[in-house]
Scaffold this active site. Structure first.
Site, PDB file in Angstrom:
ATOM      1  N   LYS A   9       0.919  -1.186  -0.065  1.00 31.82           N
ATOM      2  CA  LYS A   9       0.067  -0.092  -0.084  1.00 31.82           C
ATOM      3  C   LYS A   9       0.897   1.302  -0.217  1.00 31.82           C
ATOM      4  CE  LYS A   9      -3.562  -2.226   2.432  1.00 31.82           C
ATOM      5  NZ  LYS A   9      -4.509  -2.189   3.799  1.00 31.82           N
ATOM      6  N   TYR A  49     -12.683  -2.595  -3.173  1.00 33.82           N
ATOM      7  CA  TYR A  49     -13.306  -2.376  -1.733  1.00 33.82           C
ATOM      8  C   TYR A  49     -14.717  -2.355  -1.445  1.00 33.82           C
ATOM      9  CZ  TYR A  49      -8.383  -2.076   0.265  1.00 33.82           C
ATOM     10  OH  TYR A  49      -6.906  -2.364   0.704  1.00 33.82           O
ATOM     11  N   ASN A 116      -1.810  -0.133   7.038  1.00 29.86           N
ATOM     12  CA  ASN A 116      -1.012  -1.593   7.693  1.00 29.86           C
ATOM     13  C   ASN A 116      -0.159  -2.251   6.392  1.00 29.86           C
ATOM     14  OD1 ASN A 116      -3.200  -2.278   5.916  1.00 29.86           O
ATOM     15  ND2 ASN A 116      -4.463  -3.353   7.512  1.00 29.86           N
ATOM     16  N   HIS A 119      -1.966  -5.264   1.333  1.00 27.51           N
ATOM     17  CA  HIS A 119      -3.305  -6.079   1.168  1.00 27.51           C
ATOM     18  C   HIS A 119      -2.940  -7.275   0.657  1.00 27.51           C
ATOM     19  CE1 HIS A 119      -7.270  -7.134  -0.382  1.00 27.51           C
ATOM     20  NE2 HIS A 119      -6.462  -7.517  -1.615  1.00 27.51           N
ATOM     21  N   GLU A 130     -10.094  -9.753  -7.724  1.00 26.94           N
ATOM     22  CA  GLU A 130      -8.980  -8.584  -7.756  1.00 26.94           C
ATOM     23  C   GLU A 130      -8.116  -8.597  -8.744  1.00 26.94           C
ATOM     24  OE1 GLU A 130      -7.572  -9.215  -3.593  1.00 26.94           O
ATOM     25  OE2 GLU A 130      -9.677  -8.650  -2.886  1.00 26.94           O
TER      26      GLU A 130
HETATM   27  P1  DAT Z   1      -7.785  -6.854   5.611  1.00 22.01           P
HETATM   28  O1  DAT Z   1      -7.075  -5.811   4.868  1.00 22.01           O
HETATM   29  O2  DAT Z   1      -6.984  -7.651   6.886  1.00 22.01           O
HETATM   30  O3  DAT Z   1      -8.403  -8.050   4.778  1.00 22.01           O
HETATM   31  P2  DAT Z   1     -10.506  -5.600   5.830  1.00 22.01           P
HETATM   32  O4  DAT Z   1     -10.608  -6.202   4.343  1.00 22.01           O
HETATM   33  O5  DAT Z   1     -11.618  -5.829   6.705  1.00 22.01           O
HETATM   34  O6  DAT Z   1      -8.688  -6.116   6.297  1.00 22.01           O
HETATM   35  O7  DAT Z   1     -10.237  -3.963   5.617  1.00 22.01           O
HETATM   36  C1  DAT Z   1      -9.673  -3.309   4.697  1.00 22.01           C
HETATM   37  C2  DAT Z   1      -8.641  -2.438   5.216  1.00 22.01           C
HETATM   38  O8  DAT Z   1      -9.469  -1.141   5.794  1.00 22.01           O
HETATM   39  C3  DAT Z   1      -7.835  -2.856   6.198  1.00 22.01           C
HETATM   40  O9  DAT Z   1      -6.511  -3.320   5.611  1.00 22.01           O
HETATM   41  C4  DAT Z   1      -7.559  -1.814   7.025  1.00 22.01           C
HETATM   42  C5  DAT Z   1      -8.860  -0.861   7.074  1.00 22.01           C
HETATM   43  N1  DAT Z   1      -9.853  -0.988   8.049  1.00 22.01           N
HETATM   44  C6  DAT Z   1     -10.564  -2.150   8.361  1.00 22.01           C
HETATM   45  N2  DAT Z   1     -11.128  -2.366   9.452  1.00 22.01           N
HETATM   46  C7  DAT Z   1     -10.540  -0.937  10.041  1.00 22.01           C
HETATM   47  C8  DAT Z   1     -11.439  -0.419  11.239  1.00 22.01           C
HETATM   48  N3  DAT Z   1     -11.946  -0.888  11.964  1.00 22.01           N
HETATM   49  N4  DAT Z   1     -10.909   0.721  11.385  1.00 22.01           N
HETATM   50  C9  DAT Z   1     -10.055   1.485  10.443  1.00 22.01           C
HETATM   51  N5  DAT Z   1      -9.472   0.881   9.395  1.00 22.01           N
HETATM   52  C10 DAT Z   1      -9.882  -0.252   9.161  1.00 22.01           C
HETATM   53 MG    MG Z   2      -9.688  -7.539   3.171  1.00 22.08          MG
END
Ligand code: DAT
Ligand code: MG
Length: 141
Positions: A9, A49, A116, A119, A130
């Site tokens: 990212k 997303y 973080n 992805h 994707e």
């Molecule tokens: P992942 O990337 O672990 O698959 P995800 O698909 O649930 O996680 O969410 C996409 C991204 O959005 C994630 O990498 C970081 C952000 N994110 C997810 N949940 C969040 C939250 N509760 N607060 C802030 N950012 C969040």
């Molecule tokens: Mg995810």
């Protein structure tokens, strides 16, 4: 051979961690089968997303992801979807296990969206969906 879509990212790119992420993927034994550096556009991010639309972090997530260059990678290897998710660690970098990419290299910056570093697709269906968004020329038939 299973494939997964990994993105280093914009935070990981800006911090110079692209090579470190690729090193960990290769050290684990997976293959790199395509790689491109690009600033993600909002239209494709909205498709990528879509499952998060309407959540409080969705707008900040799209803003963050479109804020600068990122590295898109297709990773290949048996069980690489599950394996890369394990390498990446938990979504929240504060609690992600030490040893994982997010646990070793990430932290909370007090922002409305977690930055973080990486992805990784979460299922075979997500991976092919994707890959179709970011590498349409390499989509499965
Ligand atoms: P992942 O990337 O672990 O698959 P995800 O698909 O649930 O996680 O969410 C996409 C991204 O959005 C994630 O990498 C970081 C952000 N994110 C997810 N949940 C969040 C939250 N509760 N607060 C802030 N950012 C969040
Ligand atoms: Mg995810």
């Amino acid at each position: 051979m299973e494939r997964t879509l990994v993105i280093v990212k914009p935070d990981g790119f800006a911090r110079g961690l692209t090579g470190e992420v690729l090193r960990r993927i290769e050290a684990k034994g997976y293959g790199l089968s395509a790689l491109r550096i690009d600033t993600p556009d909002r239209e494709r991010l909205a498709r990528h997303y879509a499952e998060h639309e309407g959540k409080p972090f969705y707008g900040p997530l799209v803003d963050f992801m479109s804020s600068g260059p990122a590295t898109f990678v297709i990773v290949a290897g048996d069980r690489c979807i599950e394996g890369f998710r394990s390498l990446a660690g938990a979504t929240d970098p504060t609690t992600a296990a030490p040893g994982s990419i997010r646990g070793d290299l990430g932290r909370d910056w007090g922002l409305p969206v977690q930055q973080n570093i990486v992805h990784g697709s979460d299922s075979p269906e997500s991976a092919e969906r994707e890959i179709g968004i970011w590498f349409p020329e390499l989509a499965a038939d």
